[in-house]
Design an enzyme around this catalytic site. Structure first.
Site, PDB file in Angstrom:
ATOM      1  CB  CYS A   1      -0.956   0.017   1.176  1.00  0.00           C
ATOM      2  SG  CYS A   1      -2.194   1.348   1.047  1.00  0.00           S
TER       3      CYS A   1
ATOM      4  CB  CYS B   1      -3.178   3.292  -3.427  1.00  0.00           C
ATOM      5  SG  CYS B   1      -2.961   3.852  -1.716  1.00  0.00           S
TER       6      CYS B   1
END
Length: 431
Positions: free
Chosen positions: A169, A352
């Protein structure tokens, strides 16, 4: 609810190493495609974590209970759970050795073991984490303490870091910072007396040009100081000093020290040692499983596939990437079993949800060409309240009830609406 199988010397048609997001998704999709397959999942943990929910839970946007379930509850029906971990990969013999000393052979191996956090690569960090204002949302054990430190911050220098390595991430280091800055601004006097600094070892704030422009506007609006090519290498907790290696073109790396009152650290990351020290690993930094970027098949061992954080697939490591990779891997794995050509290709899709405040998200989706794409048919480079609701309300449900059940990406329901949305002049136009 599945029960773990006993570990012994055994053979499985398909062996999946890792019972996290990637492993469970692949197992579920394989068994949906062919219910009779012999699929085994090697996973030591008794609890399955929705890691994307850690920041949300810490910030009070999601209950902690919504971030985990028993591992047995997410094992797909028809799959065998072997509760253990890999100690050695022996792809030439088509088997692996478990930490308990057993061997498991396979027809096809899927490596979905994730990555490891290398806290010890930052001098002084392992023993300092959780003290002297040093926190990290990447440590599950320190999530509550991280947010308590943010909420009780009295002002000063708040320092946030991003390492030189690939990380899970990639937007998370900034998510924490923006939410923390909201907390600082809402606390009387703290916002005025706080200097927020973002030190990233990367050359820009975001790897995709269109999203980088958005992020640059956000940090400018917030008054956040950014220092690029700054890689954290040491902390001196008693002095509250962070030491960075600073790179600049044509010069030797220099050292810079920054004093802090609050330090949020994102550690360097790499493939787990058991992978990095195996024949599966790619040469060079990271030790990732060396796979073809289009097919997810290993470049040297045809009966090995990999996806997710542990793979060498050259895209951002995220849950969204797994959703793009899993159907490709499954189709190609079945083709491998059948002796057919591997026809499915992964386009590098990843995403994301970049939380930019307590009411906005930039749903940053892109592909191998680093071009923005949009599953939601709107301009993905913009901060949106609607995407905040998707991230905090919709995605947790989707994770437990669709992702881990092997369901395909929800964009397939939205894409047929594109002509209508385009006719209304609302659709995002590919640059």
């Amino acid at each position: 609810m599945a029960e773990p199988a006993s570990i012994g010397h055994c053979h499985h048609q398909i062996l999946i190493v890792g019972g996290g997001s990637g492993g469970i998704t692949v197992a579920a999709q394989l068994l949906r495609a062919r219910p009779g397959l012999d699929v085994a999942i090697l996973e030591p943990a008794g609890v399955h974590e929705y890691q994307s929910g850690w920041i949300l839970a810490g910030a009070g946007l999601l209950s902690y209970g919504a971030t985990h379930r028993p591992e047995a509850a997410v094992i797909p029906e028809g799959a065998t759970w072997i509760q253990g971990s890999a100690a050695a990969f022996e792809p030439e013999e088509h088997r692996l050795i478990t930490a308990a000393g057993a061997s498991i052979s396979y027809d096809v191996l899927v490596v979905a073991i994730g990555l490891q956090l290398n806290w010890n690569q930052i001098k002084g960090l392992p023993e300092a984490l959780g003290s002297h204002g040093i926190v990290s949302n990447y440590s599950h054990a320190h999530i509550a303490a991280t947010w308590e430190a943010i909420r009780s911050f009295h002002g000063g220098t708040a320092l946030f870091t991003h390492p030189a390595t690939p990380i899970k991430c990639g937007g998370a280091p900034q998510k924490v910072m923006y939410l923390a800055d909201d907390v600082f601004q809402a606390t009387s006097g703290v916002g005025v007396n706080t200097h927020v600094i973002f030190c990233s070892a990367q050359a820009q704030l975001y790897p995709v040009k269109a999203y980088n422009a958005t992020v640059e506007r956000i940090v400018a609006r917030r008054g956040i100081e950014t220092r690029l090519l700054h890689n954290l290498i040491e902390v001196r907790p008693e002095e509250q000093v962070a030491v960075f290696e600073v790179r600049s073109e044509g010069k030797e790396p220099a050292r810079e020290e920054i004093r802090f009152d609050l330090l949020h650290v994102v550690p360097p990351m790499a493939a787990p040692d058991v992978v990095a020290h195996s024949p599966l690993a790619i040469e060079g930094p990271g030790g990732w499983v060396e796979v073809d970027k289009d097919t997810c098949q290993h470049k040297r061992f045809a009966d090995v596939f990999a996806l997710g954080d542990v793979s060498s697939l050259p895209t951002a490591k995220s849950l969204a990437a797994i959703r793009g990779q899993a159907p490709v891997l499954v189709a190609n794995l079945l083709a491998q079993l059948d002796g057919r050509p591997l026809a499915a290709h992964y386009d590098g899709y990843t995403a994301c949800p970049l939380i930019t405040s307590f009411h906005s998200v930039v749903m940053a989706e892109f592909d191998y060409d680093l071009q923005p794409v949009s599953s939601f048919l709107v301009d993905p480079t913009q901060e949106r309240w609607s995407m905040f609701l998707v991230e905090t309300r919709v995605f947790p449900w989707v994770y437990w009830h669709r992702v881990l059940k092997g369901r395909l990406h929800e964009s397939r329901f939205l894409k047929p609406l594109a002509p209508l949305v385009r006719a209304l002049g609302l659709a995002f136009k590919q640059p």
